[in-house]
Motif scaffolding. Structure first.
Motif, PDB file in Angstrom:
ATOM      1  N   SER A  38       0.832  -1.194   0.000  1.00  0.00           N
ATOM      2  CA  SER A  38       0.000   0.000   0.000  1.00  0.00           C
ATOM      3  C   SER A  38       0.868   1.246   0.000  1.00  0.00           C
ATOM      4  N   ARG A  39       0.479   2.231  -0.806  1.00  0.00           N
ATOM      5  CA  ARG A  39       1.241   3.479  -0.850  1.00  0.00           C
ATOM      6  C   ARG A  39       1.171   4.210   0.482  1.00  0.00           C
ATOM      7  N   ALA A  40       0.129   3.903   1.238  1.00  0.00           N
ATOM      8  CA  ALA A  40      -0.006   4.550   2.538  1.00  0.00           C
ATOM      9  C   ALA A  40       0.949   3.960   3.558  1.00  0.00           C
ATOM     10  N   HIS A  41       1.494   2.785   3.262  1.00  0.00           N
ATOM     11  CA  HIS A  41       2.417   2.120   4.173  1.00  0.00           C
ATOM     12  C   HIS A  41       3.676   1.682   3.424  1.00  0.00           C
ATOM     13  N   PRO A  42       4.493   2.625   2.976  1.00  0.00           N
ATOM     14  CA  PRO A  42       5.743   2.264   2.291  1.00  0.00           C
ATOM     15  C   PRO A  42       6.700   1.630   3.279  1.00  0.00           C
ATOM     16  N   PRO A  43       7.690   0.892   2.794  1.00  0.00           N
ATOM     17  CA  PRO A  43       8.659   0.275   3.714  1.00  0.00           C
ATOM     18  C   PRO A  43       9.375   1.328   4.555  1.00  0.00           C
ATOM     19  N   LEU A  90      18.458  -5.734  -1.694  1.00  0.00           N
ATOM     20  CA  LEU A  90      19.329  -5.380  -0.575  1.00  0.00           C
ATOM     21  C   LEU A  90      20.518  -6.326  -0.617  1.00  0.00           C
ATOM     22  N   THR A  91      21.709  -5.797  -0.416  1.00  0.00           N
ATOM     23  CA  THR A  91      22.911  -6.626  -0.466  1.00  0.00           C
ATOM     24  C   THR A  91      23.833  -6.269   0.692  1.00  0.00           C
ATOM     25  N   ALA A  92      24.238  -7.280   1.442  1.00  0.00           N
ATOM     26  CA  ALA A  92      25.161  -7.063   2.553  1.00  0.00           C
ATOM     27  C   ALA A  92      26.562  -6.812   2.017  1.00  0.00           C
ATOM     28  N   ASN A  93      27.222  -5.806   2.571  1.00  0.00           N
ATOM     29  CA  ASN A  93      28.585  -5.465   2.161  1.00  0.00           C
ATOM     30  C   ASN A  93      29.343  -5.000   3.400  1.00  0.00           C
ATOM     31  N   ASP A  94      30.020  -5.953   4.035  1.00  0.00           N
ATOM     32  CA  ASP A  94      30.694  -5.699   5.309  1.00  0.00           C
ATOM     33  C   ASP A  94      29.668  -5.198   6.334  1.00  0.00           C
ATOM     34  N   HIS A  95      29.880  -4.009   6.879  1.00  0.00           N
ATOM     35  CA  HIS A  95      28.971  -3.474   7.892  1.00  0.00           C
ATOM     36  C   HIS A  95      27.872  -2.603   7.271  1.00  0.00           C
ATOM     37  N   PHE A  96      27.783  -2.628   5.957  1.00  0.00           N
ATOM     38  CA  PHE A  96      26.800  -1.811   5.266  1.00  0.00           C
ATOM     39  C   PHE A  96      25.824  -2.689   4.495  1.00  0.00           C
ATOM     40  N   MET A 153      24.049  -0.712   8.488  1.00  0.00           N
ATOM     41  CA  MET A 153      23.113  -1.516   9.256  1.00  0.00           C
ATOM     42  C   MET A 153      23.274  -2.979   8.858  1.00  0.00           C
ATOM     43  N   ARG A 154      22.615  -3.852   9.600  1.00  0.00           N
ATOM     44  CA  ARG A 154      22.677  -5.267   9.284  1.00  0.00           C
ATOM     45  C   ARG A 154      21.636  -5.623   8.224  1.00  0.00           C
ATOM     46  N   LEU A 155      21.932  -6.644   7.439  1.00  0.00           N
ATOM     47  CA  LEU A 155      21.004  -7.054   6.397  1.00  0.00           C
ATOM     48  C   LEU A 155      19.679  -7.512   7.005  1.00  0.00           C
ATOM     49  N   THR A 156      19.732  -8.240   8.113  1.00  0.00           N
ATOM     50  CA  THR A 156      18.500  -8.718   8.746  1.00  0.00           C
ATOM     51  C   THR A 156      17.612  -7.556   9.181  1.00  0.00           C
ATOM     52  N   ASP A 157      18.224  -6.480   9.670  1.00  0.00           N
ATOM     53  CA  ASP A 157      17.444  -5.312  10.072  1.00  0.00           C
ATOM     54  C   ASP A 157      16.847  -4.604   8.850  1.00  0.00           C
ATOM     55  N   ALA A 158      17.623  -4.547   7.790  1.00  0.00           N
ATOM     56  CA  ALA A 158      17.130  -3.905   6.566  1.00  0.00           C
ATOM     57  C   ALA A 158      15.948  -4.671   5.995  1.00  0.00           C
ATOM     58  N   ILE A 159      16.028  -6.009   6.013  1.00  0.00           N
ATOM     59  CA  ILE A 159      14.925  -6.831   5.509  1.00  0.00           C
ATOM     60  C   ILE A 159      13.673  -6.612   6.350  1.00  0.00           C
ATOM     61  N   ALA A 160      13.861  -6.521   7.669  1.00  0.00           N
ATOM     62  CA  ALA A 160      12.716  -6.293   8.560  1.00  0.00           C
ATOM     63  C   ALA A 160      12.031  -4.962   8.243  1.00  0.00           C
ATOM     64  N   ILE A 210       6.904  -7.618  -0.468  1.00  0.00           N
ATOM     65  CA  ILE A 210       7.170  -9.053  -0.562  1.00  0.00           C
ATOM     66  C   ILE A 210       8.509  -9.268  -1.247  1.00  0.00           C
ATOM     67  N   GLY A 211       9.337 -10.108  -0.664  1.00  0.00           N
ATOM     68  CA  GLY A 211      10.644 -10.386  -1.246  1.00  0.00           C
ATOM     69  C   GLY A 211      11.216 -11.677  -0.703  1.00  0.00           C
ATOM     70  N   TYR A 212      12.409 -12.033  -1.191  1.00  0.00           N
ATOM     71  CA  TYR A 212      13.012 -13.317  -0.837  1.00  0.00           C
ATOM     72  C   TYR A 212      14.515 -13.169  -0.629  1.00  0.00           C
ATOM     73  N   CYS A 213      15.035 -13.888   0.344  1.00  0.00           N
ATOM     74  CA  CYS A 213      16.476 -14.061   0.469  1.00  0.00           C
ATOM     75  C   CYS A 213      16.878 -15.119  -0.557  1.00  0.00           C
ATOM     76  N   VAL A 214      17.749 -14.752  -1.483  1.00  0.00           N
ATOM     77  CA  VAL A 214      18.193 -15.706  -2.500  1.00  0.00           C
ATOM     78  C   VAL A 214      19.640 -16.131  -2.266  1.00  0.00           C
ATOM     79  N   HIS A 215      20.270 -15.491  -1.286  1.00  0.00           N
ATOM     80  CA  HIS A 215      21.669 -15.741  -0.970  1.00  0.00           C
ATOM     81  C   HIS A 215      21.885 -15.163   0.426  1.00  0.00           C
TER      82      HIS A 215
END
Length: 260
Positions: free
Chosen positions: A153-158, A175-181, A195-202, A208-213
């Motif tokens: 929903s446009r009213a609830h962007p990430p 989203l791609t993890a690159n050291d601490h970024f 930030m951490r990749l897990t936090d960014a995904i949250a 809707i998306g998927y971890c592919v690596h």
């Protein structure tokens, strides 16, 4: 948008690029047979083909931004029209200014336009039927998911968009993890956040998306197709032309989504 040029030097693209120069130099189409010396014909077609390839990639990037990837017929029509409007005067002007061809043998602008629209149509249609046209030779596993795409929903962007500069706001592709970024690719370019990749995904909810690596998360709506380079290597191709590797551990995420 600029990241789409990452596929410009893929093996198949380079092969077609060089083959076009060689064939054109030997066959001397479009009246270039009047250039008696073959080295001069080679230089002429080197410039024409190279400029056309680079401009073509830029036009495709602009077309995707304007039309999107979910309307392929309209996307192809827009690409052909833009190629006609941009490349025709470039070829016609270069041929006149560089004086490779005598003034009496120069083709009218309308004839050049006819050749451009013919070549553009063949290339655009060829992209649809030739696997790996913009990447390594592959077997297409599946073009898109069979399930309907759910748009957030446009009213609830990430929430992660709040961390980005206004110029980077737009659909997030990966989203791609690159050291601490975490590297964030949007339709407007690429930026990084500490930030951490897990936090960014949250913070991507409700997208809707998927971890592919272990280092890559991709948005469902950004996936154009899934490609297989060989029995071991699998990639997802995104709307910006990037190829993201899929590891064996995370392949199940795409299988559950119906992408493969």
């Amino acid at each position: 948008m600029a990241v789409i040029f990452q596929t410009l030097f893929s093996p198949l693209t380079v092969f077609i690029w060089l083959a076009s120069i060689i064939v054109a130099t030997i066959a001397s189409p479009f009246g270039t047979s009047v250039i008696a010396e073959w080295p001069m014909r080679a230089v002429y077609w080197l410039v024409i083909v190279s400029v056309s390839v680079v401009i073509g990639y830029a036009i495709r990037a602009v077309s995707i931004v304007l039309v999107g990837i979910r309307r392929p017929v309209l996307l192809d029509v827009v690409m052909i029209v833009l190629i006609l409007l941009v490349i025709t005067p470039v070829i016609w002007g270069f041929t006149r200014i560089a004086r490779f061809i005598p003034e009496t043998d120069l083709m009218p602008l309308s004839v050049v336009a006819g050749y451009v629209i013919l070549c553009a149509s063949v290339i655009v249609v060829g992209r649809r039927v030739m696997p790996g046209f913009e990447g390594p030779p592959v077997d297409i596993v599946r073009e898109t998911a069979t399930e309907p795409i759910v748009q957030p929903s446009r009213a609830h962007p990430p929430r992660i968009l709040r961390r980005l500069e206004p110029g980077m706001h737009g659909q997030i592709l990966r989203l791609t993890a690159n050291d601490h970024f975490v590297e964030i690719a949007t339709v407007n370019g690429i930026t990084s956040l500490r930030m951490r990749l897990t936090d960014a995904i949250a913070e991507m909810e409700p997208v809707i998306g998927y971890c592919v690596h272990r280092s890559h998360w991709v948005a469902h709506d950004a996936i154009v197709r899934v490609e297989r380079q060989n029995t071991q290597k699998l990639y997802v191709v995104l709307a910006n032309g990037e190829q993201i590797p899929v590891s064996r551990k995370y392949r199940v995420n795409l299988e559950r989504a119906g992408l493969i």
